[in-house]
Design an enzyme around this catalytic site. Sequence first.
Site, PDB file in Angstrom:
ATOM      1  N   ASP A   8       5.373   5.127  -2.116  1.00 39.86           N
ATOM      2  CA  ASP A   8       4.153   4.891  -1.340  1.00 39.86           C
ATOM      3  C   ASP A   8       4.222   5.476   0.076  1.00 39.86           C
ATOM      4  O   ASP A   8       5.113   5.143   0.852  1.00 39.86           O
ATOM      5  CB  ASP A   8       3.891   3.393  -1.205  1.00 39.86           C
ATOM      6  CG  ASP A   8       3.881   2.664  -2.533  1.00 39.86           C
ATOM      7  OD1 ASP A   8       4.825   2.864  -3.331  1.00 39.86           O
ATOM      8  OD2 ASP A   8       2.956   1.873  -2.774  1.00 39.86           O
ATOM      9  N   GLU A  39      -1.307   5.704  -1.832  1.00 39.74           N
ATOM     10  CA  GLU A  39      -2.392   4.732  -1.717  1.00 39.74           C
ATOM     11  C   GLU A  39      -2.438   4.039  -0.362  1.00 39.74           C
ATOM     12  O   GLU A  39      -3.398   3.337  -0.064  1.00 39.74           O
ATOM     13  CB  GLU A  39      -2.291   3.710  -2.845  1.00 39.74           C
ATOM     14  CG  GLU A  39      -1.192   2.691  -2.694  1.00 39.74           C
ATOM     15  CD  GLU A  39      -1.678   1.301  -3.052  1.00 39.74           C
ATOM     16  OE1 GLU A  39      -2.776   1.179  -3.612  1.00 39.74           O
ATOM     17  OE2 GLU A  39      -0.966   0.336  -2.725  1.00 39.74           O
ATOM     18  N   ASN A  40      -1.410   4.225   0.479  1.00 38.52           N
ATOM     19  CA  ASN A  40      -1.426   3.655   1.836  1.00 38.52           C
ATOM     20  C   ASN A  40      -1.448   4.737   2.908  1.00 38.52           C
ATOM     21  O   ASN A  40      -1.149   4.477   4.078  1.00 38.52           O
ATOM     22  CB  ASN A  40      -0.190   2.781   2.053  1.00 38.52           C
ATOM     23  CG  ASN A  40      -0.093   1.617   1.095  1.00 38.52           C
ATOM     24  OD1 ASN A  40       0.886   1.488   0.377  1.00 38.52           O
ATOM     25  ND2 ASN A  40      -1.108   0.771   1.068  1.00 38.52           N
ATOM     26  N   HIS A  68      -5.074  -0.172  -3.582  1.00 40.36           N
ATOM     27  CA  HIS A  68      -5.868   0.267  -2.431  1.00 40.36           C
ATOM     28  C   HIS A  68      -6.652   1.553  -2.715  1.00 40.36           C
ATOM     29  O   HIS A  68      -7.153   2.192  -1.777  1.00 40.36           O
ATOM     30  CB  HIS A  68      -4.964   0.490  -1.211  1.00 40.36           C
ATOM     31  CG  HIS A  68      -4.382  -0.776  -0.652  1.00 40.36           C
ATOM     32  ND1 HIS A  68      -5.162  -1.795  -0.150  1.00 40.36           N
ATOM     33  CD2 HIS A  68      -3.092  -1.194  -0.541  1.00 40.36           C
ATOM     34  CE1 HIS A  68      -4.381  -2.782   0.260  1.00 40.36           C
ATOM     35  NE2 HIS A  68      -3.124  -2.445   0.025  1.00 40.36           N
ATOM     36  N   HIS A 152       2.293   0.866 -10.771  1.00 40.55           N
ATOM     37  CA  HIS A 152       2.058   0.254  -9.462  1.00 40.55           C
ATOM     38  C   HIS A 152       1.911  -1.248  -9.676  1.00 40.55           C
ATOM     39  O   HIS A 152       0.850  -1.737 -10.077  1.00 40.55           O
ATOM     40  CB  HIS A 152       0.793   0.850  -8.846  1.00 40.55           C
ATOM     41  CG  HIS A 152       0.666   0.599  -7.384  1.00 40.55           C
ATOM     42  ND1 HIS A 152       1.345   1.323  -6.430  1.00 40.55           N
ATOM     43  CD2 HIS A 152      -0.062  -0.318  -6.695  1.00 40.55           C
ATOM     44  CE1 HIS A 152       1.034   0.893  -5.232  1.00 40.55           C
ATOM     45  NE2 HIS A 152       0.186  -0.108  -5.361  1.00 40.55           N
ATOM     46  N   HIS A 177       4.645   0.166  -5.136  1.00 38.87           N
ATOM     47  CA  HIS A 177       3.879  -0.949  -4.589  1.00 38.87           C
ATOM     48  C   HIS A 177       4.669  -1.843  -3.651  1.00 38.87           C
ATOM     49  O   HIS A 177       4.144  -2.271  -2.629  1.00 38.87           O
ATOM     50  CB  HIS A 177       3.259  -1.826  -5.683  1.00 38.87           C
ATOM     51  CG  HIS A 177       2.441  -2.973  -5.158  1.00 38.87           C
ATOM     52  ND1 HIS A 177       1.310  -2.793  -4.397  1.00 38.87           N
ATOM     53  CD2 HIS A 177       2.593  -4.322  -5.267  1.00 38.87           C
ATOM     54  CE1 HIS A 177       0.800  -3.977  -4.072  1.00 38.87           C
ATOM     55  NE2 HIS A 177       1.572  -4.907  -4.579  1.00 38.87           N
ATOM     56  N   HIS A 179       7.443  -1.052  -1.927  1.00 42.94           N
ATOM     57  CA  HIS A 179       7.915  -0.243  -0.799  1.00 42.94           C
ATOM     58  C   HIS A 179       9.421  -0.306  -0.549  1.00 42.94           C
ATOM     59  O   HIS A 179       9.909   0.343   0.378  1.00 42.94           O
ATOM     60  CB  HIS A 179       7.198  -0.626   0.508  1.00 42.94           C
ATOM     61  CG  HIS A 179       5.738  -0.331   0.520  1.00 42.94           C
ATOM     62  ND1 HIS A 179       5.037  -0.091   1.695  1.00 42.94           N
ATOM     63  CD2 HIS A 179       4.822  -0.234  -0.475  1.00 42.94           C
ATOM     64  CE1 HIS A 179       3.758   0.120   1.406  1.00 42.94           C
ATOM     65  NE2 HIS A 179       3.599   0.037   0.088  1.00 42.94           N
TER      66      HIS A 179
END
Length: 262
Positions: A8, A39-40, A68, A152, A177, A179
Amino acid sequence: MRFLFIGDVVGDVGRKALSHALRQWRDEFAPSVIVVNAENAAGGRGLTVANAMTLFKNGVSVITLGDHAWDQKELSRQFNDYPRILRPFNMPAGIPGFGSVLLPTPEGLVGVLCLMGRVFMRTGPENPFTYGLAEVERLRREGARAILVDFHAEATSEKIALAFHLDGKASAVLGTHTHVPTADARILPGGTACMTDVGMCGCRDGVIGRCVADVLYTQTTGLPTKLHIGKWPAVVNGVLVDVDPETGRATAISPLNLVVDK
């Protein structure tokens, strides 16, 4: 056939650190396909079109997302225009966008599939086990020589279970997801490489990429506050997976960790 998969990407620090790492790793490892979960990437929530174009310019083959995926409205309205930006496949029927893709490589077609877990997640996807198996089998019928799955999900048990469920069918099942990279990279008996969580690209001395002071405020007071993106140095977590294109089985899996100063 070699996959480079990156965890991520968190905010501008993560994006800049990833650009540095990709310049080094593309030359060092010569991957056939580069997949990045982003996604972040946009301020810690979602992905913008501009972010995506920069990643593609830097050599990324496919971008995967997660819970997200819909936080940046610009992209969420244009999902159907970007077949190499994957939102979770196991969403209810009628959701815009793509959850899987077939990529041509010199070694043959490669399938990439994005799935989202259901345990402790804030959104309600469909069953990733039934959806995932059906899509992996379809990608195989369409000619995929190797298949990488980004799962995820929050719960380690759900991630490991999916890897066993797809063992011998997918070439790799790699978790995102949470991290934090896990110490369980391995190849299952059927030839599927797996790792419960690959990790992230973002502030090394933060809390999963966020400013420590902000997170401690919420943890000690119970009150909400804006969780700012952490600062430098950054860490870039990824994994290399080597696959035999004749069998689709993984032959090696190697976690990667790089610290990048500003």
